[in-house]
Write a protein that holds these residues in place. Structure first.
Motif, PDB file in Angstrom:
ATOM      1  N   SER A   1      10.164   0.049  -0.586  1.00 42.16           N
ATOM      2  CA  SER A   1       9.403   0.095  -1.470  1.00 42.16           C
ATOM      3  C   SER A   1       9.583  -1.388  -2.434  1.00 42.16           C
ATOM      4  O   SER A   1      10.487  -1.623  -2.644  1.00 42.16           O
ATOM      5  N   GLY A   2       8.173  -1.899  -2.487  1.00 41.84           N
ATOM      6  CA  GLY A   2       8.307  -2.946  -3.508  1.00 41.84           C
ATOM      7  C   GLY A   2       8.444  -4.271  -2.791  1.00 41.84           C
ATOM      8  O   GLY A   2       8.452  -5.426  -3.375  1.00 41.84           O
ATOM      9  N   GLY A   3       8.882  -4.476  -1.527  1.00 44.86           N
ATOM     10  CA  GLY A   3       9.188  -5.602  -0.813  1.00 44.86           C
ATOM     11  C   GLY A   3       8.149  -6.477  -0.690  1.00 44.86           C
ATOM     12  O   GLY A   3       6.929  -5.905  -0.653  1.00 44.86           O
TER      13      GLY A   3
ATOM     14  N   GLY B   1      12.825  -4.247   0.784  1.00 42.47           N
ATOM     15  CA  GLY B   1      12.489  -3.305  -0.243  1.00 42.47           C
ATOM     16  C   GLY B   1      13.600  -2.610  -0.897  1.00 42.47           C
ATOM     17  O   GLY B   1      14.904  -2.345  -0.311  1.00 42.47           O
ATOM     18  N   ARG B   2      13.298  -1.862  -1.851  1.00 40.26           N
ATOM     19  CA  ARG B   2      14.140  -0.681  -2.680  1.00 40.26           C
ATOM     20  C   ARG B   2      14.133   0.475  -1.581  1.00 40.26           C
ATOM     21  O   ARG B   2      13.041   0.897  -1.002  1.00 40.26           O
ATOM     22  N   VAL B   3      15.332   0.994  -1.342  1.00 36.41           N
ATOM     23  CA  VAL B   3      15.500   2.489  -0.535  1.00 36.41           C
ATOM     24  C   VAL B   3      15.078   3.633  -1.258  1.00 36.41           C
ATOM     25  O   VAL B   3      15.625   3.585  -2.249  1.00 36.41           O
ATOM     26  N   GLU B   4      13.906   4.292  -0.722  1.00 36.53           N
ATOM     27  CA  GLU B   4      13.621   5.445  -1.410  1.00 36.53           C
ATOM     28  C   GLU B   4      13.691   6.618  -0.422  1.00 36.53           C
ATOM     29  O   GLU B   4      13.267   6.359   0.788  1.00 36.53           O
TER      30      GLU B   4
ATOM     31  N   VAL C   1      10.961  15.513  -3.523  1.00 39.57           N
ATOM     32  CA  VAL C   1      10.547  14.543  -4.387  1.00 39.57           C
ATOM     33  C   VAL C   1      11.155  13.032  -3.568  1.00 39.57           C
ATOM     34  O   VAL C   1      12.243  12.979  -2.834  1.00 39.57           O
ATOM     35  N   TRP C   2      10.373  11.989  -3.892  1.00 38.57           N
ATOM     36  CA  TRP C   2      10.939  10.982  -3.830  1.00 38.57           C
ATOM     37  C   TRP C   2      11.910  10.045  -4.631  1.00 38.57           C
ATOM     38  O   TRP C   2      11.380  10.362  -5.711  1.00 38.57           O
TER      39      TRP C   2
ATOM     40  N   ALA D   1      19.739   1.026  -4.626  1.00 38.85           N
ATOM     41  CA  ALA D   1      20.158   0.308  -3.531  1.00 38.85           C
ATOM     42  C   ALA D   1      18.841  -0.366  -2.601  1.00 38.85           C
ATOM     43  O   ALA D   1      17.718   0.368  -2.639  1.00 38.85           O
ATOM     44  N   GLY D   2      18.974  -1.441  -2.216  1.00 43.67           N
ATOM     45  CA  GLY D   2      17.864  -2.015  -1.484  1.00 43.67           C
ATOM     46  C   GLY D   2      18.489  -2.570  -0.051  1.00 43.67           C
ATOM     47  O   GLY D   2      19.651  -2.625   0.070  1.00 43.67           O
TER      48      GLY D   2
END
Length: 619
Positions: A280-282, A288-291, A301-302, A381-382
């Motif tokens: 996410s967010g990359g 990106g951020r690992v979700e 939930v994420w 973490a990303g």
């Protein structure tokens, strides 16, 4: 599909994918879930290297006709003089605890090919059938109506690692890679002449996947090392192993180089792992951020993964799980990628991966008991992923051919002392005294698909005034002298004062050089040579007693830079030191410690199905 069916398919796919990625290991200091209970025996050099299997009709997995693989050909064993003691050796070599019985006169059907052993006499204590007395390998007057069979105990030897004759290396995802085959105890590659989808499908099915999606040529998935074992492979498609396919290795075929290494991409069942993980967010889909999607308080939930301790191995698993190839970088802070606002909370912490896992959830982690002092958000973490990766390979012959001893006065070792390249007693050594140095050269090839670049950005390289150069990596290699039981008796290390292209294969241009604060790295198809006569290219053995030792070199030891294959980063040599001279011999590409299939299998099943009460023989 029932839960049992799903779990069984998952276990089977994981079983073979683990064989593909077993070369990766837990970093030093990470807790290993279990230790090996079995150590493969080392055979004397003069004993032929063979492979055994059980085959035939109407049989269980632990019984069958005894077949032997030798010099690229499967054959059988004659029943003349065969006894339960010989069956015992066969069963133990196959990983079973003991033999139950044996059967003469081709009970499991007549085999094909050569009859490799006849009039075999074993005591029952031999480590391999090849060590037993016989007429000599390949010397027999038997017919296949006399093929012998055995029945082994259902009980396995704890920790036994079953050896495949075929493996994949250098692939970015499960089910793809350069095809390597085992012959006479040595792994080698297949030349791509006449390589086609039929042969590739035989490989894929042998490894437990579906049919082949692509038959790859031209070393597309990286170049291997060692011999080219097969060329002009012609499979019918009905073979159980690519090693059973006819092939040609005449003098004209000897011109095959590793630039022609064959590879495969297999069809692999979709297991749905990508649905529980996202970036996410990359700026693009590869970063990106690992979700992760986790169950919390009865609902899914994420959330984020704690960045503390996050490294290359964890990032590798994420990229593989998402089908994005290899990890390019692992990030412990992701303030540049804001991610989803409703997913800032940490839902996974303490993640430690071996690199073999198919899913991040299969890695060691804290479970429900989270511990992340800095919290999520900017400290989550990303990763950034890449479809290609470098692959560093150390040349063992260069090490063996360049080794010698030097007694060097302490006053000439000031720079080396500052870089911590000498033994611990050097601090009390007078300036007019000597240190005994085990010197050698190392030649490091990049056989991958992308350039090897230092992790640190150029502006952060540290200038070392003593040697008048920049350090781009804190630790690039480990040099260790080990006792025969693995205890470290002397060590050295070398900071990568400069990564550059010393030489390249024909047609490849050098891109990296040290002069004038140049860019550092190793281009694909080039190699960096560390000569024996430069500082720190040694192990200080001043305090080592005469004896037999193991010399070990590991490049990129902390996995600081992601590679497609870490197996070939380590070279081991036998070493004899008499107090005055040193002999280095039998240098070969080694393997770092990894968890056994059994222990990791149990770990995966406990983490994934702990609530299902499914028992697979795990403690």
């Amino acid at each position: 599909m029932t839960l049992w069916s799903v779990s069984f398919v998952l276990l089977c796919v994981w079983r073979f994918s683990y064989a593909q990625y077993e070369h990766l290991a837990y970093l030093p200091g990470y807790q290993d879930p279990a230790q090996d209970l079995y150590t493969a025996p080392e055979l004397p050099k003069d004993i032929p290297r063979i492979q055994l299997r059980l085959a035939g009709e109407k049989r269980k997995h632990n019984e069958g006709r005894v077949e032997v693989f030798y010099e690229g050909e499967w054959g059988t064993v004659c029943d003349d003089d065969f006894t339960i003691h010989t069956a015992q050796v066969v069963c133990r070599e196959l990983g079973y605890s003991e033999a139950v019985s044996w059967s003469p006169s081709s009970k499991y059907g007549k085999g094909e090919g050569r009859i490799w052993f006849d009039n075999v006499h074993c005591t029952g204590n031999e480590k391999s059938l090849a060590q037993c007395e016989s007429n000599g390998i390949g010397v027999s007057d038997c017919k296949h109506t006399e093929d012998v069979g055995v029945v082994c105990s259902d009980k396995r030897i704890p920790g036994f690692k079953f050896q495949h004759l075929v493996r994949l290396r250098g692939g970015a995802v499960i089910g793809e890679g350069r095809v390597e085959v085992l012959k006479n105890g040595e792994w080698g590659t297949i030349c791509d002449d006449n390589w086609n989808l039929v042969a590739a499908t035989v490989v894929c099915r042998e490894l437990g996947f579906g049919s082949a999606k692509e038959a790859l040529s031209g070393g597309l998935l990286g170049q291997g090392m060692g011999p080219v074992h097969m060329n002009e492979v012609k499979c019918s498609g009905f073979e159980k192993s690519v090693t059973e396919c006819p092939f040609n290795m005449d003098k004209d075929s000897e011109g095959c180089s590793h630039e022609e290494d064959a590879g495969v991409r297999c069809n692999v069942p979709a297991m749905g792992f990508q649905q529980r993980l996202r970036l996410s967010g990359g700026r693009n889909p590869f970063e990106g951020r690992v979700e992760v999607l986790m169950e919390r308080n009865g609902s899914l939930v994420w959330g984020t993964v704690c960045g503390e301790g996050w490294g290359t191995m964890e990032a590798m698993v994420v990229c593989r799980q998402l089908g994005l190839g290899f990890a390019s970088h692992a990030f412990q802070e992701t303030w540049i990628w804001p991610g989803a606002v409703n997913a800032d909370s940490v839902v996974m912490s303490g993640v430690r991966c071996a690199g073999t896992e198919m899913s991040l959830s299969h890695c060691l982690h804290h479970g429900e008991y989270l511990s992340c002092p800095k919290g999520g958000g900017r400290f989550a973490a990303g990763v950034s992923c890449s479809e290609t990766a470098p692959d560093l390979v150390l040349n063992p012959q260069v090490v063996e051919q360049t080794t010698y001893l030097e007694d060097r006065p302490m006053f000439m070792l000031q720079c080396a002392y500052e870089e911590n390249c000498l033994g611990s007693t050097s601090s009390s050594t007078p300036a007019n005294s000597y240190r005994r140095l085990l010197r050698f050269s190392s030649q490091i090839h990049n056989n991958g698909q992308s350039d090897f670049r230092p992790k640190a950005s150029r502006e952060t390289w540290v200038w070392h005034d003593c040697h008048r150069h920049y350090h781009s990596m804190e630790v690039f290699t480990h040099y260790d002298l080990l006792s025969n039981n693995g205890t470290k008796v002397a060590e050295g290390h070398k900071a990568s004062f400069c990564l550059e292209d010393s030489e390249c294969d024909e047609g490849i241009e050098k891109r990296y050089e040290c002069a004038n604060f140049g860019e550092q790295g190793i281009t694909v198809g080039c190699w960096d040579t560390y000569r024996h006569d430069i500082d720190c290219q040694w192990v200080d053995i001043t305090d080592v007693k005469p004896g037999d030792y193991i010399f070990q070199i590991v490049i990129n030891p902390n996995y600081e830079v992601a590679e497609s294959d870490y197996t070939n980063n380590i070279v081991k040599c036998r070493c004899r030191y008499d107090g005055h001279r040193i002999w280095m011999y039998n240098c070969h590409i080694g393997k770092q410690t990894f968890m056994t299939y059994v222990s990791l299998h149990c770990l995966v099943m406990k983490i994934t199905f702990s609530t299902c009460r499914i028992h697979f023989g795990c403690d």
